[in-house]
Design a protein around this motif. Sequence first.
Motif, PDB file in Angstrom:
ATOM      1  N   GLU A   1       0.824  -1.202   0.000  1.00 58.05           N
ATOM      2  CA  GLU A   1       0.000   0.000   0.000  1.00 58.05           C
ATOM      3  C   GLU A   1       0.863   1.259   0.000  1.00 58.05           C
ATOM      4  OE1 GLU A   1      -3.567   1.721  -0.543  1.00 58.05           O
ATOM      5  OE2 GLU A   1      -3.188  -0.449  -0.396  1.00 58.05           O
ATOM      6  N   THR A   2       1.954   1.215   0.751  1.00 59.65           N
ATOM      7  CA  THR A   2       2.876   2.357   0.793  1.00 59.65           C
ATOM      8  C   THR A   2       3.498   2.593  -0.577  1.00 59.65           C
ATOM      9  OG1 THR A   2       3.384   1.926   3.121  1.00 59.65           O
ATOM     10  CG2 THR A   2       4.945   3.276   1.886  1.00 59.65           C
ATOM     11  N   ILE A   3       3.965   1.513  -1.231  1.00 59.14           N
ATOM     12  CA  ILE A   3       4.586   1.651  -2.551  1.00 59.14           C
ATOM     13  C   ILE A   3       3.571   2.167  -3.571  1.00 59.14           C
ATOM     14  CG2 ILE A   3       5.764   0.421  -4.398  1.00 59.14           C
ATOM     15  CD1 ILE A   3       7.409   0.786  -1.847  1.00 59.14           C
ATOM     16  N   LYS A   4       2.332   1.739  -3.464  1.00 60.93           N
ATOM     17  CA  LYS A   4       1.292   2.231  -4.384  1.00 60.93           C
ATOM     18  C   LYS A   4       1.086   3.736  -4.202  1.00 60.93           C
ATOM     19  CE  LYS A   4      -2.518  -0.100  -4.820  1.00 60.93           C
ATOM     20  NZ  LYS A   4      -3.724  -0.875  -4.457  1.00 60.93           N
ATOM     21  N   ASN A   5       1.087   4.214  -2.944  1.00 60.76           N
ATOM     22  CA  ASN A   5       0.936   5.656  -2.704  1.00 60.76           C
ATOM     23  C   ASN A   5       2.096   6.437  -3.315  1.00 60.76           C
ATOM     24  OD1 ASN A   5      -1.479   5.434  -1.269  1.00 60.76           O
ATOM     25  ND2 ASN A   5      -0.429   5.183   0.706  1.00 60.76           N
ATOM     26  N   VAL A   6       3.318   5.937  -3.118  1.00 63.93           N
ATOM     27  CA  VAL A   6       4.484   6.617  -3.683  1.00 63.93           C
ATOM     28  C   VAL A   6       4.403   6.657  -5.206  1.00 63.93           C
ATOM     29  CG1 VAL A   6       7.000   6.532  -3.914  1.00 63.93           C
ATOM     30  CG2 VAL A   6       5.942   6.010  -1.711  1.00 63.93           C
ATOM     31  N   ALA A   7       3.934   5.575  -5.808  1.00 67.48           N
ATOM     32  CA  ALA A   7       3.927   5.470  -7.270  1.00 67.48           C
ATOM     33  C   ALA A   7       2.833   6.310  -7.923  1.00 67.48           C
ATOM     34  CB  ALA A   7       3.788   4.011  -7.678  1.00 67.48           C
ATOM     35  N   PHE A   8       1.670   6.414  -7.256  1.00 65.38           N
ATOM     36  CA  PHE A   8       0.513   6.985  -7.953  1.00 65.38           C
ATOM     37  C   PHE A   8      -0.028   8.287  -7.362  1.00 65.38           C
ATOM     38  CE2 PHE A   8       0.315   2.362  -8.712  1.00 65.38           C
ATOM     39  CZ  PHE A   8       0.398   2.348 -10.091  1.00 65.38           C
ATOM     40  N   LYS A   9       0.481   8.750  -6.196  1.00 64.28           N
ATOM     41  CA  LYS A   9      -0.052   9.976  -5.599  1.00 64.28           C
ATOM     42  C   LYS A   9       0.305  11.210  -6.424  1.00 64.28           C
ATOM     43  CE  LYS A   9      -2.296   8.975  -1.746  1.00 64.28           C
ATOM     44  NZ  LYS A   9      -3.670   9.443  -1.470  1.00 64.28           N
ATOM     45  N   PHE A  10       1.484  11.195  -7.026  1.00 65.31           N
ATOM     46  CA  PHE A  10       1.927  12.352  -7.789  1.00 65.31           C
ATOM     47  C   PHE A  10       2.241  11.945  -9.223  1.00 65.31           C
ATOM     48  CE2 PHE A  10       2.786  13.433  -3.402  1.00 65.31           C
ATOM     49  CZ  PHE A  10       2.337  14.747  -3.305  1.00 65.31           C
ATOM     50  N   MET A  11       2.080  12.896 -10.100  1.00 68.52           N
ATOM     51  CA  MET A  11       2.288  12.631 -11.511  1.00 68.52           C
ATOM     52  C   MET A  11       3.749  12.304 -11.795  1.00 68.52           C
ATOM     53  SD  MET A  11       1.284  15.044 -14.762  1.00 68.52           S
ATOM     54  CE  MET A  11       2.375  16.349 -14.236  1.00 68.52           C
ATOM     55  N   ASP A  12       4.668  13.030 -11.121  1.00 71.82           N
ATOM     56  CA  ASP A  12       6.090  12.762 -11.314  1.00 71.82           C
ATOM     57  C   ASP A  12       6.860  13.217 -10.075  1.00 71.82           C
ATOM     58  OD1 ASP A  12       6.132  15.539 -11.526  1.00 71.82           O
ATOM     59  OD2 ASP A  12       6.121  15.482 -13.725  1.00 71.82           O
ATOM     60  N   GLU A  13       8.167  12.999 -10.100  1.00 69.45           N
ATOM     61  CA  GLU A  13       9.013  13.346  -8.957  1.00 69.45           C
ATOM     62  C   GLU A  13       9.051  14.848  -8.721  1.00 69.45           C
ATOM     63  OE1 GLU A  13      11.626  12.371  -5.771  1.00 69.45           O
ATOM     64  OE2 GLU A  13      10.335  11.136  -7.054  1.00 69.45           O
ATOM     65  N   ARG A  14       9.009  15.622  -9.776  1.00 64.71           N
ATOM     66  CA  ARG A  14       9.049  17.080  -9.640  1.00 64.71           C
ATOM     67  C   ARG A  14       7.821  17.587  -8.891  1.00 64.71           C
ATOM     68  NH1 ARG A  14       7.025  21.314 -12.613  1.00 64.71           N
ATOM     69  NH2 ARG A  14       8.250  23.256 -12.547  1.00 64.71           N
ATOM     70  N   SER A  15       6.669  17.043  -9.189  1.00 62.34           N
ATOM     71  CA  SER A  15       5.445  17.460  -8.493  1.00 62.34           C
ATOM     72  C   SER A  15       5.503  17.109  -7.007  1.00 62.34           C
ATOM     73  CB  SER A  15       4.231  16.790  -9.138  1.00 62.34           C
ATOM     74  OG  SER A  15       4.107  17.160 -10.488  1.00 62.34           O
ATOM     75  N   PHE A  16       6.039  15.929  -6.717  1.00 57.58           N
ATOM     76  CA  PHE A  16       6.156  15.536  -5.310  1.00 57.58           C
ATOM     77  C   PHE A  16       7.094  16.474  -4.551  1.00 57.58           C
ATOM     78  CE2 PHE A  16       9.035  13.304  -2.349  1.00 57.58           C
ATOM     79  CZ  PHE A  16       8.149  13.139  -1.300  1.00 57.58           C
ATOM     80  N   MET A  17       8.251  16.793  -5.143  1.00 59.46           N
ATOM     81  CA  MET A  17       9.209  17.663  -4.473  1.00 59.46           C
ATOM     82  C   MET A  17       8.624  19.044  -4.248  1.00 59.46           C
ATOM     83  SD  MET A  17      11.804  16.027  -3.540  1.00 59.46           S
ATOM     84  CE  MET A  17      12.613  17.507  -2.980  1.00 59.46           C
TER      85      MET A  17
END
Length: 314
Positions: A97-113
């Motif tokens: 579940e944690t890996i799914k959140n990391v993979a799909f919560k944000f469109m890309d790494e730039r958006s997450f940062m």
Amino acid sequence: MDNIILYVIIALVVLIVLSAFVTVQQGTVGVTTIFGKYNRILTPGLNFKIPIIEKVFKRISIQNRSVELEFQAITIDQANVYFKAMLLYSVYNQEEETIKNVAFKFMDERSFMQALVRTIEGSIRGFVATKRQSEVLGLRRDITEHVKEQIDLTLEQWGFHLLDLQMNDITFDEAIMRSMAQVVASNNLKAAAENEGQALLITKTKAAEADGNAIKIAAEAERQAAQLRGKGVALFREEVAKGMSLAAREMQQANMDTSVILFSMWVEGIKNFAENGKGNVIFLDGSSEGMEKTMKQLMGLNQMMGPDNMQFKK
């Protein structure tokens, strides 16, 4: 022609077979999808996937990550504060579940940062906005704890965990920095003056105590000396009285007039005046009346001082 088609088919089969295997580097996990939908997680090492239809959507690092932040905040008394911070974070855990959140919560790494940095900046700015400029430097640890409390839950929902936040530098506008330096300098001067005053007070107090002790010692010595002098005079008088009493008894036994003792004392007194007196002239009443008067005074004195309360007869 048939050979060409055969070669093409063989090449396609080889490519399909090769595409069925995927390598995942150590410290990362892979997330696969089938027709755009989440399928499973690939662990580090060589993995098999369904050719063509199963694709590796994203490779996610589970190692610690760091990022440096620089931003500005304003205190309640309208002072600009500039922060330089280092953020250390990582994927919360390796559960699905944690890996799914990391993979799909944000469109890309730039958006997450961008979301991560803005969240931390907003938390710090909100905290600093309730404090005065003079308080900020002493609240470095409080700011860090506040940020952790505010964003830990949010990061967990994204699949991440905040490991550490270090405030490497906190500065103000140049004018404020100069005024702060002046305040520190004046406080140091004040502390030095107070220390000097305390030292002087201690020195004066110790000196006064020493003088007082010296006076007490001198007074005690003088008191003891006076006692000794008094005891000496008393012993002298006692010995004189004993000698006079003994002489009087012997003269009474010999039927002699005891007034001779007083006359002898009178003569000794005149002799002492002459030898030790500092004056140039001694006036004595040498008449029979004067001598008689002096003898009576000596007899009265002898009657008061005698240890046996004896009386001399003229």
